[in-house]
Design an enzyme around this catalytic site. Structure first.
Site, mmCIF file in Angstrom:
data_model
loop_
_atom_site.group_PDB
_atom_site.id
_atom_site.type_symbol
_atom_site.label_atom_id
_atom_site.label_comp_id
_atom_site.label_asym_id
_atom_site.label_seq_id
_atom_site.Cartn_x
_atom_site.Cartn_y
_atom_site.Cartn_z
ATOM 1 N N ILE A 15 0.847 -1.205 0.000
ATOM 2 C CA ILE A 15 0.000 0.000 0.000
ATOM 3 C C ILE A 15 0.880 1.253 0.000
ATOM 4 C CG2 ILE A 15 -1.941 1.179 1.114
ATOM 5 C CD1 ILE A 15 -2.701 -1.501 2.388
ATOM 6 N N LEU A 62 12.136 0.857 12.549
ATOM 7 C CA LEU A 62 11.617 1.883 13.465
ATOM 8 C C LEU A 62 11.746 1.474 14.929
ATOM 9 C CD1 LEU A 62 8.350 2.909 11.561
ATOM 10 C CD2 LEU A 62 10.471 4.209 11.677
ATOM 11 N N PHE A 84 2.825 3.230 7.585
ATOM 12 C CA PHE A 84 2.395 1.909 7.105
ATOM 13 C C PHE A 84 3.183 0.780 7.753
ATOM 14 C CE2 PHE A 84 1.473 4.453 3.190
ATOM 15 C CZ PHE A 84 0.133 4.131 3.035
ATOM 16 N N SER A 128 -7.054 -1.106 10.296
ATOM 17 C CA SER A 128 -7.630 -2.233 9.572
ATOM 18 C C SER A 128 -9.017 -2.543 10.104
ATOM 19 C CB SER A 128 -6.711 -3.442 9.795
ATOM 20 O OG SER A 128 -7.364 -4.622 9.433
ATOM 21 N N THR A 130 -9.861 -5.226 10.854
ATOM 22 C CA THR A 130 -9.655 -6.277 11.836
ATOM 23 C C THR A 130 -9.978 -5.783 13.247
ATOM 24 O OG1 THR A 130 -8.125 -8.052 12.406
ATOM 25 C CG2 THR A 130 -7.182 -5.878 12.317
ATOM 26 N N TYR A 153 -2.209 -9.937 15.708
ATOM 27 C CA TYR A 153 -2.099 -8.874 14.697
ATOM 28 C C TYR A 153 -3.239 -7.870 14.881
ATOM 29 C CZ TYR A 153 -3.404 -6.608 10.355
ATOM 30 O OH TYR A 153 -3.820 -5.668 9.445
ATOM 31 N N LYS A 157 -3.442 -3.680 16.134
ATOM 32 C CA LYS A 157 -4.119 -2.553 15.474
ATOM 33 C C LYS A 157 -5.055 -1.856 16.459
ATOM 34 C CE LYS A 157 -2.220 -2.758 11.416
ATOM 35 N NZ LYS A 157 -1.264 -1.726 10.999
ATOM 36 N N ASN A 182 -10.359 -5.063 2.638
ATOM 37 C CA ASN A 182 -9.368 -5.993 2.061
ATOM 38 C C ASN A 182 -8.734 -5.414 0.793
ATOM 39 O OD1 ASN A 182 -10.911 -7.719 3.938
ATOM 40 N ND2 ASN A 182 -9.652 -9.344 3.066
ATOM 41 N N ASN A 202 -2.709 -14.216 1.869
ATOM 42 C CA ASN A 202 -3.964 -13.577 1.461
ATOM 43 C C ASN A 202 -4.543 -14.208 0.202
ATOM 44 O OD1 ASN A 202 -2.204 -10.993 2.705
ATOM 45 N ND2 ASN A 202 -4.230 -11.331 3.512
ATOM 46 N N ARG A 234 -16.043 -10.735 2.239
ATOM 47 C CA ARG A 234 -15.128 -9.625 2.519
ATOM 48 C C ARG A 234 -15.438 -8.452 1.598
ATOM 49 N NH1 ARG A 234 -14.344 -12.557 6.050
ATOM 50 N NH2 ARG A 234 -12.397 -13.404 6.892
ATOM 51 N N ARG A 298 -10.370 -21.662 8.342
ATOM 52 C CA ARG A 298 -9.070 -21.219 8.849
ATOM 53 C C ARG A 298 -9.308 -20.579 10.220
ATOM 54 N NH1 ARG A 298 -5.743 -16.729 5.370
ATOM 55 N NH2 ARG A 298 -7.480 -15.406 5.989
HETATM 56 C C1 UD1 Z 1 -7.087 -10.191 7.363
HETATM 57 C C2 UD1 Z 1 -7.649 -9.030 8.122
HETATM 58 C C3 UD1 Z 1 -7.230 -7.744 7.513
HETATM 59 C C4 UD1 Z 1 -5.734 -7.697 7.399
HETATM 60 C C5 UD1 Z 1 -5.255 -8.866 6.562
HETATM 61 C C6 UD1 Z 1 -3.763 -8.852 6.546
HETATM 62 C C7 UD1 Z 1 -9.804 -9.443 9.144
HETATM 63 C C8 UD1 Z 1 -11.282 -9.415 8.978
HETATM 64 N N1 UD1 Z 1 -9.102 -9.065 8.091
HETATM 65 O O1 UD1 Z 1 -7.743 -10.211 6.142
HETATM 66 O O2 UD1 Z 1 -7.646 -6.674 8.320
HETATM 67 O O3 UD1 Z 1 -5.310 -6.502 6.852
HETATM 68 O O4 UD1 Z 1 -5.706 -10.066 7.159
HETATM 69 O O5 UD1 Z 1 -3.226 -10.013 6.036
HETATM 70 O O6 UD1 Z 1 -9.252 -9.763 10.171
HETATM 71 N N2 UD1 Z 1 -8.906 -17.409 1.875
HETATM 72 C C9 UD1 Z 1 -9.030 -18.671 1.315
HETATM 73 N N3 UD1 Z 1 -7.895 -19.277 0.853
HETATM 74 C C10 UD1 Z 1 -6.652 -18.704 0.942
HETATM 75 C C11 UD1 Z 1 -6.545 -17.422 1.513
HETATM 76 C C12 UD1 Z 1 -7.694 -16.806 1.982
HETATM 77 O O7 UD1 Z 1 -10.117 -19.219 1.225
HETATM 78 O O8 UD1 Z 1 -5.673 -19.320 0.524
HETATM 79 C C13 UD1 Z 1 -10.131 -16.731 2.342
HETATM 80 C C14 UD1 Z 1 -10.106 -16.406 3.814
HETATM 81 O O9 UD1 Z 1 -10.639 -17.464 4.567
HETATM 82 C C15 UD1 Z 1 -10.984 -15.158 3.865
HETATM 83 C C16 UD1 Z 1 -10.757 -14.498 2.502
HETATM 84 O O10 UD1 Z 1 -10.203 -15.508 1.673
HETATM 85 O O11 UD1 Z 1 -12.327 -15.524 3.939
HETATM 86 C C17 UD1 Z 1 -9.799 -13.343 2.580
HETATM 87 O O12 UD1 Z 1 -8.641 -13.746 3.252
HETATM 88 P P1 UD1 Z 1 -7.319 -12.853 3.309
HETATM 89 O O13 UD1 Z 1 -7.007 -12.356 1.952
HETATM 90 O O14 UD1 Z 1 -6.278 -13.639 4.023
HETATM 91 O O15 UD1 Z 1 -7.743 -11.598 4.152
HETATM 92 P P2 UD1 Z 1 -8.453 -11.502 5.586
HETATM 93 O O16 UD1 Z 1 -8.137 -12.661 6.424
HETATM 94 O O17 UD1 Z 1 -9.871 -11.150 5.372
#
Ligand code: UD1
Length: 344
Positions: A15, A62, A84, A128, A130, A153, A157, A182, A202, A234, A298
């Site tokens: 970002i 930092l 950031f 976030s 989160t 994590y 925040k 996201n 992610n 999301r 997860r």
């Molecule tokens: C989380 C945090 C977000 C943070 C980010 C940093 C929450 C709600 N969100 O995002 O604030 O900035 O982490 O990393 O706490 N998924 C799969 N398969 C994968 C990967 C992800 O199914 O291999 C699904 C996850 O279960 C989720 C969605 O995809 O439902 C998004 O996941 P991800 O991209 O990891 O982001 P968050 O966990 O939402």
């Protein structure tokens, strides 16, 4: 030409790098601090290819207080900071909570100490969604209560926002905390984008790496949630939309247009998509078939979260412009370009 000097910590990150480009486009001078723990200095060459300007770069952590003090002695004329720099892998934070508390909290405390010492007044903080945990009411607004964080994590925040809101009262500092939902996608030039080191955590980098053949299969974490197709929901938002909001926040602070010394804004589109919808949209825009499999939930995932964006729309005059198709297409274009890129 606007010549305000903005310090961007974590400026070689995902970002951060997109925000630098938007700041430079409006004439801001950018100085970057980054530890390069999770990123590469070469990202700034990529930034230069887009904007024609390479930001001044300082490499240090930092958490190193004396390095930070030395930095401010060398760069005394900073007008505002965008902070950031932080670790952000949810799973890693569960395995190694102290790493997260030390890194994310100590770096913020050092930065705030230095702001007081060197009389700096403006900071935009990378927060976030989160911080909401699993909200009871959707869409989630800035007024929604912070539920228990799902991970160390998330806890960092929440703690960081608490520290900032306490410090503004005693130190005369102005803070805008931006709560990202996201962030996905990449710059239209495909010169910068998300660059996870090692296996991504992610969803979108996992999707694009799987489509590219770097990973064999995408695991979908659960299809038994209370959502339309059972997979998690999301609020995906384009990283360039996020970057633009930072520039608006900086201008708001510099023009003293903020309504209170500690402001918080949600940055999302207001639309929720399931994991399976995201996969289908990706398959459509990339014209590829994704190899995926449904697996178990997860740990630490929330079922559903998407933003009420009214406050950011009204107060910042900012609205996310890009749709999910554009987010996934730019992420895919970036993934394709990545194989020819040398960042380190
Ligand atoms: C989380 C945090 C977000 C943070 C980010 C940093 C929450 C709600 N969100 O995002 O604030 O900035 O982490 O990393 O706490 N998924 C799969 N398969 C994968 C990967 C992800 O199914 O291999 C699904 C996850 O279960 C989720 C969605 O995809 O439902 C998004 O996941 P991800 O991209 O990891 O982001 P968050 O966990 O939402």
């Amino acid at each position: 030409m606007n010549k305000s000097k903005i310090l961007v910590t974590g400026g070689t990150g995902y970002i951060g790098s997109h925000t630098i480009v938007e700041l430079q486009a409006l004439g801001f001078e950018v100085i970057v601090i980054d530890s390069l723990k999770n990123s590469f200095a070469g990202v700034l060459n990529q930034v230069e290819k887009i904007s024609g300007i390479k930001p001044t770069f300082y490499e240090f952590d930092l958490c190193d207080k004396s390095a930070l003090d030395n930095f401010f002695y060398r760069e005394p004329n900073i007008d505002a900071i965008i902070h950031f720099a932080a670790l952000k892998a949810v799973g890693e934070s569960v395995d190694n909570p102290l790493l997260y508390y030390k890194n994310n909290i100590l770096s913020l405390i050092n930065l705030l100490d230095a702001m007081i010492k060197f009389n700096l007044k403006n900071i935009v903080f990378s927060s976030s969604c989160t911080v909401y945990g699993q909200p009871d009411v959707l869409p989630v607004s800035e007024q929604s209560p912070m539920k228990k964080a799902e991970s160390p994590y998330g806890q960092t925040k929440q703690m960081a926002e608490q520290i900032l809101s306490d410090v503004v009262k005693s130190a005369g500092i102005n803070v805008i905390a931006l709560r990202y939902f996201n962030p996905i996608g990449a710059h239209d030039s495909s010169l910068i984008g998300e660059f996870p080191i090692g296996a991504p955590n992610n969803l979108v980098p996992m999707i694009t790496q799987t489509a590219m053949g770097i990973r064999e299969k995408l695991m979908v974490f659960g299809d038994d949630y209370n959502t339309k197709d059972g997979s998690c929901v999301r609020d995906y938002i384009h990283v360039v939309d996020i970057a633009k909001a930072h520039v608006i926040a900086i201008e708001r602070l510099l023009k003293k247009n903020n309504k209170s010394p500690f402001e918080v804004f949600n940055l999302g589109t207001g639309n929720g998509f399931t994991v399976l919808e995201t996969i289908k949209t990706f398959e459509k825009v990339s014209n590829t078939k994704l190899n995926y499999e449904i697996t178990s939930r997860r740990n630490g995932d929330v079922e559903k979260v998407f933003a009420d964006t009214n406050l950011a729309n009204k107060e910042l005059g900012w609205k996310a412009e890009r749709d999910l198709e554009n987010m996934l297409l730019t992420a895919w274009n970036w993934q394709i370009k990545l194989k020819d890129l040398k960042l380190n």
